[in-house]
Design a protein around this motif. Structure first.
Motif, PDB file in Angstrom:
ATOM      1  N   UNK A 117       1.124  -1.164   0.198  1.00 20.13           N
ATOM      2  CA  UNK A 117      -0.162   0.430   0.236  1.00 20.13           C
ATOM      3  C   UNK A 117       0.903   1.114   0.205  1.00 20.13           C
ATOM      4  N   UNK A 118       1.001   2.443  -1.165  1.00 21.08           N
ATOM      5  CA  UNK A 118       1.340   3.239  -0.657  1.00 21.08           C
ATOM      6  C   UNK A 118       0.688   4.576  -1.620  1.00 21.08           C
ATOM      7  N   UNK A 119       0.972   5.606  -1.083  1.00 18.04           N
ATOM      8  CA  UNK A 119       0.513   6.845  -1.449  1.00 18.04           C
ATOM      9  C   UNK A 119       0.981   7.418  -3.194  1.00 18.04           C
ATOM     10  N   UNK A 120       0.750   7.771  -4.108  1.00 17.23           N
ATOM     11  CA  UNK A 120       0.975   7.805  -5.569  1.00 17.23           C
ATOM     12  C   UNK A 120       0.977   9.209  -5.655  1.00 17.23           C
ATOM     13  N   UNK A 121       1.943  10.453  -6.290  1.00 17.80           N
ATOM     14  CA  UNK A 121       1.195  12.090  -6.703  1.00 17.80           C
ATOM     15  C   UNK A 121       1.402  12.153  -8.013  1.00 17.80           C
ATOM     16  N   UNK A 122       0.814  12.341  -8.445  1.00 18.26           N
ATOM     17  CA  UNK A 122       1.290  12.772  -9.653  1.00 18.26           C
ATOM     18  C   UNK A 122       0.746  13.891 -10.419  1.00 18.26           C
ATOM     19  N   UNK A 123       0.728  14.215 -12.448  1.00 15.56           N
ATOM     20  CA  UNK A 123       0.257  14.699 -13.087  1.00 15.56           C
ATOM     21  C   UNK A 123      -0.553  14.774 -13.785  1.00 15.56           C
ATOM     22  N   UNK A 124      -2.054  15.410 -13.886  1.00 13.58           N
ATOM     23  CA  UNK A 124      -2.448  14.883 -15.064  1.00 13.58           C
ATOM     24  C   UNK A 124      -1.956  14.805 -16.098  1.00 13.58           C
ATOM     25  N   UNK A 125      -2.400  15.102 -17.398  1.00 19.75           N
ATOM     26  CA  UNK A 125      -2.084  14.053 -18.422  1.00 19.75           C
ATOM     27  C   UNK A 125      -2.653  15.084 -19.695  1.00 19.75           C
ATOM     28  N   UNK A 126      -3.978  15.698 -18.742  1.00 20.13           N
ATOM     29  CA  UNK A 126      -4.973  16.307 -19.763  1.00 20.13           C
ATOM     30  C   UNK A 126      -4.706  17.836 -19.306  1.00 20.13           C
ATOM     31  N   UNK A 127      -4.733  17.905 -17.894  1.00 18.37           N
ATOM     32  CA  UNK A 127      -5.475  19.502 -17.439  1.00 18.37           C
ATOM     33  C   UNK A 127      -3.502  19.690 -16.138  1.00 18.37           C
ATOM     34  N   UNK A 128      -2.638  18.872 -16.801  1.00 17.33           N
ATOM     35  CA  UNK A 128      -1.874  19.177 -15.852  1.00 17.33           C
ATOM     36  C   UNK A 128      -1.560  19.481 -14.182  1.00 17.33           C
ATOM     37  N   UNK A 129      -3.275  19.539 -13.628  1.00 11.99           N
ATOM     38  CA  UNK A 129      -3.628  19.371 -12.426  1.00 11.99           C
ATOM     39  C   UNK A 129      -3.340  18.076 -11.455  1.00 11.99           C
ATOM     40  N   UNK A 130      -3.238  18.239 -10.238  1.00  8.63           N
ATOM     41  CA  UNK A 130      -2.300  17.320  -9.158  1.00  8.63           C
ATOM     42  C   UNK A 130      -3.255  16.104  -9.087  1.00  8.63           C
ATOM     43  N   UNK A 131      -2.649  14.207  -9.773  1.00  5.62           N
ATOM     44  CA  UNK A 131      -3.779  13.328  -8.949  1.00  5.62           C
ATOM     45  C   UNK A 131      -2.589  13.079  -7.667  1.00  5.62           C
ATOM     46  N   UNK A 132      -3.502  12.384  -6.886  1.00  7.79           N
ATOM     47  CA  UNK A 132      -3.270  11.682  -5.742  1.00  7.79           C
ATOM     48  C   UNK A 132      -3.761  10.642  -5.816  1.00  7.79           C
ATOM     49  N   UNK A 133      -3.672   9.278  -5.419  1.00  7.39           N
ATOM     50  CA  UNK A 133      -4.896   8.889  -5.238  1.00  7.39           C
ATOM     51  C   UNK A 133      -3.592   7.460  -3.883  1.00  7.39           C
ATOM     52  N   UNK A 134      -4.004   6.229  -3.316  1.00  6.07           N
ATOM     53  CA  UNK A 134      -3.282   4.875  -2.579  1.00  6.07           C
ATOM     54  C   UNK A 134      -3.043   4.228  -3.938  1.00  6.07           C
ATOM     55  N   UNK A 135      -2.399   3.536  -3.488  1.00  5.58           N
ATOM     56  CA  UNK A 135      -2.232   2.595  -4.421  1.00  5.58           C
ATOM     57  C   UNK A 135      -2.522   1.054  -3.858  1.00  5.58           C
ATOM     58  N   UNK A 136      -3.192   0.309  -3.911  1.00  5.91           N
ATOM     59  CA  UNK A 136      -2.832  -0.997  -3.530  1.00  5.91           C
ATOM     60  C   UNK A 136      -2.437  -1.993  -4.341  1.00  5.91           C
ATOM     61  N   UNK A 137      -1.871  -2.989  -4.106  1.00  8.64           N
ATOM     62  CA  UNK A 137      -0.278  -3.987  -5.368  1.00  8.64           C
ATOM     63  C   UNK A 137      -0.286  -5.161  -4.377  1.00  8.64           C
ATOM     64  N   UNK A 138      -1.171  -6.130  -5.441  1.00  6.88           N
ATOM     65  CA  UNK A 138      -0.265  -7.545  -4.792  1.00  6.88           C
ATOM     66  C   UNK A 138       0.654  -7.434  -5.471  1.00  6.88           C
ATOM     67  N   UNK A 139       1.605  -8.694  -4.591  1.00 10.72           N
ATOM     68  CA  UNK A 139       2.563  -9.431  -4.666  1.00 10.72           C
ATOM     69  C   UNK A 139       2.931 -10.327  -4.745  1.00 10.72           C
ATOM     70  N   UNK A 140       3.232 -10.823  -5.099  1.00  8.86           N
ATOM     71  CA  UNK A 140       3.918 -12.862  -5.578  1.00  8.86           C
ATOM     72  C   UNK A 140       5.842 -12.978  -6.256  1.00  8.86           C
ATOM     73  N   UNK A 141       6.359 -12.865  -5.038  1.00 10.41           N
ATOM     74  CA  UNK A 141       7.436 -13.387  -6.100  1.00 10.41           C
ATOM     75  C   UNK A 141       8.436 -14.621  -5.510  1.00 10.41           C
ATOM     76  N   UNK A 142       9.344 -15.086  -6.812  1.00  6.96           N
ATOM     77  CA  UNK A 142      10.273 -16.218  -5.641  1.00  6.96           C
ATOM     78  C   UNK A 142      11.624 -16.557  -5.505  1.00  6.96           C
TER      79      UNK A 142
END
Length: 175
Positions: A47-72
């Motif tokens: 679980x990680x916070x994400x920040x970025x820039x909207x590719x359409x209006x250049x406004x701020x984009x922020x959301x939380x990302x949840x990712x499943x991880x499986x690695x040997x």
């Protein structure tokens, strides 16, 4: 089996040009480590916070990302079945989770992040944000018609106001 719940700081450049996890942000790991025949299987969620820039209006984009991880993570003395397989190895009984974490997070990020799905973007003429000015338009002539507009300007106002259609004098008839 061992369960590990830990918050770690995000490494540098965990993302793409437009969106990513800020360096030093807290990443929450909820992982399960299991001993298997080939090595150690690490699975769980990130679980990680994400920040970025909207590719359409250049406004701020922020959301939380949840990712499943499986690695040997394979034992170093394992028998190699296929040399093309990229298998991460244990190093002195330690797991370097950063490359696997980077792969999982970066692949889960949106390719073209937007602040809203219906974001209108920016005006291509003046750069105003179209969501803030919904009726915004410009009266711009199509450049493909510029040569014809030049001909119209050369012919003068008399030709522009001349009648056309059935009531127009027919100049092709001889008198």
């Amino acid at each position: 089996m061992r369960v590990v719940q830990r918050a770690v700081h995000a490494p540098a450049e965990l993302g793409t040009e437009f969106v990513g996890v800020p360096e030093g942000a807290d990443i929450e790991l909820d992982l399960r480590l299991e001993a298997v025949m080939e090595g150690v299987l690490v699975s769980g969620s990130v679980h990680a916070p994400v920040l970025g820039e909207c590719v359409r209006c250049l406004g701020e984009v922020s959301f939380d990302l949840d990712v499943e991880l499986t690695e040997l993570f394979a034992y170093p003395d394992r028998v190699v079945e296929d040399e093309d397989d990229e298998v991460r190895e244990l190093q002195d009984e330690l797991i370097d989770l950063e490359p696997a974490l980077r792969d999982a997070v970066v692949l889960a990020l949106p390719f073209q992040p937007v602040c809203r799905e219906d974001c209108a973007g920016l005006c291509s003429e003046c750069g105003v944000r179209l969501d803030d000015h919904p009726g915004h338009v410009h009266d711009v002539a199509d450049p493909r018609w510029a040569a014809l507009e030049g001909l119209l300007a050369e012919s003068g106002p008399a030709t522009q106001n001349a009648p056309s259609g059935p009531e127009a004098p027919d100049e092709t008839k001889e008198s």
